[in-house]
Every structure is written in structure tokens, then in C-alpha cells.
Design an enzyme around this catalytic site. Structure first.
Site, PDB file in Angstrom:
ATOM      1  CG  HIS A  47      -7.298 -14.279   2.556  1.00 28.63           C
ATOM      2  ND1 HIS A  47      -6.374 -15.177   3.014  1.00 28.63           N
ATOM      3  CD2 HIS A  47      -8.025 -14.939   1.609  1.00 28.63           C
ATOM      4  CE1 HIS A  47      -6.523 -16.323   2.376  1.00 28.63           C
ATOM      5  NE2 HIS A  47      -7.526 -16.200   1.521  1.00 28.63           N
ATOM      6  CG  ASP A  85     -34.615 -14.377   0.975  1.00 30.87           C
ATOM      7  OD1 ASP A  85     -34.930 -13.882   2.073  1.00 30.87           O
ATOM      8  OD2 ASP A  85     -34.392 -15.596   0.824  1.00 30.87           O
ATOM      9  CG  HIS A 105     -32.186 -21.345   5.491  1.00 31.37           C
ATOM     10  ND1 HIS A 105     -31.586 -20.443   4.638  1.00 31.37           N
ATOM     11  CD2 HIS A 105     -33.250 -20.700   6.031  1.00 31.37           C
ATOM     12  CE1 HIS A 105     -32.259 -19.308   4.661  1.00 31.37           C
ATOM     13  NE2 HIS A 105     -33.274 -19.440   5.497  1.00 31.37           N
ATOM     14  CE1 TYR A 113     -34.391 -22.705   3.141  1.00 33.26           C
ATOM     15  CE2 TYR A 113     -35.880 -23.325   1.362  1.00 33.26           C
ATOM     16  CZ  TYR A 113     -35.541 -23.330   2.712  1.00 33.26           C
ATOM     17  OH  TYR A 113     -36.353 -23.957   3.615  1.00 33.26           O
ATOM     18  CB  SER A 114     -32.696 -16.055  -3.033  1.00 40.72           C
ATOM     19  OG  SER A 114     -33.377 -16.797  -4.003  1.00 40.72           O
ATOM     20  CG  ASN A 115     -30.844 -16.111   2.040  1.00 34.26           C
ATOM     21  OD1 ASN A 115     -31.085 -14.927   2.146  1.00 34.26           O
ATOM     22  ND2 ASN A 115     -31.780 -17.040   2.155  1.00 34.26           N
TER      23      ASN A 115
END
Length: 131
Positions: free
Chosen positions: A20, A28, A98, A120-122
Site C-alpha cells: 500500500h 517515455d 516535471h 511528458y508521457s510519464n
């Protein structure tokens, strides 16, 4: 042999080890991974596999209560943000700079590197509980 779910043994192991509020990053191809964070590299070529496809598969097995994404995704990759919202419709999204997201990867159990090459594909997934 495993019949269903994530077949990558490293990803499957990390998911099984999540407790948990533990964190797991997915991102990316260009994301810098802190040296002490396990990197599971799935990248094959530009765009393969995609960030969203990997996220969807991880979500089959991992209970998520909250996610962290870069504030910059709102203006620099709104299409990806909409996809994230579609696959996580009932999960809280916290937007952070970011630069902070990259630092936070140092406390993640692991980071899964995809072939994604859009900005920014994170994401950092915070695990929930199923009870």
C-alpha cells in the site's frame, strides 16, 4: 507458464511486491532513471510499446489509488492526459512539476521504460489496497 496478465517477469515481480502506497513509474524512452531505481526497459523502437498500452496492462494487475503526472502534460501533451484519464477514470491525479516527478522516481520500486516518444508521457502510480 503464466496464463494471463503481465507476462514480463520483471514487471510481474515488481507488481507482486507492491505494498500500500508504494510507487511504480512508467514513462517515455527519454526519461532519466535514477541509478538506484530498477529500470525495466521494454523499448523496442520508436513508439513500441506505447506508454498507454503498457499502462493499461499494468493496471490489469495493480490496484492504484492515486497517480502523479507532470503539470506540463496539460499544455504540452493534452492528448496523452486525456488517455490517462480514460484508463484511470476514478483515480485521483496530482499534477507536479516535471522536474519533481523525475526526482520522485528515486523512491519508486521500479521504472518501466516504454518506446513512447511524446513529451511528458510519464506517470507514477501509487498502489492502493483491494480490501
Amino acid at each position: 507458464m503464466k496464463k494471463t496478465g503481465v507476462m514480463n517477469s520483471n514487471i510481474s515481480r515488481v507488481i507482486a511486491d507492491m505494498g500500500h502506497m508504494d510507487w511504480l513509474g512508467i514513462g517515455d524512452a527519454g526519461t532519466p532513471v535514477p541509478k538506484d531505481t530498477e529500470k525495466i526497459d521494454l523499448s523496442v523502437r520508436s513508439g513500441l510499446p506505447s506508454f498507454i498500452d503498457v499502462l493499461k496492462e499494468v493496471l490489469v494487475e495493480l490496484e492504484v489509488q492515486k497517480v502523479y503526472v507532470a503539470e506540463e502534460i496539460k499544455t504540452e501533451n493534452s492528448k496523452q492526459l486525456e488517455e490517462i484519464k480514460k484508463v484511470l477514470p476514478d483515480v485521483e491525479i496530482e499534477f507536479i512539476p516535471h522536474s519533481q516527478l523525475k526526482k520522485d522516481l528515486s523512491v519508486s520500486k521500479a521504472f518501466i521504460r516504454t518506446g513512447e516518444e511524446t513529451p511528458y508521457s510519464n506517470i507514477i502510480l501509487e498502489s492502493g489496497v483491494i480490501f
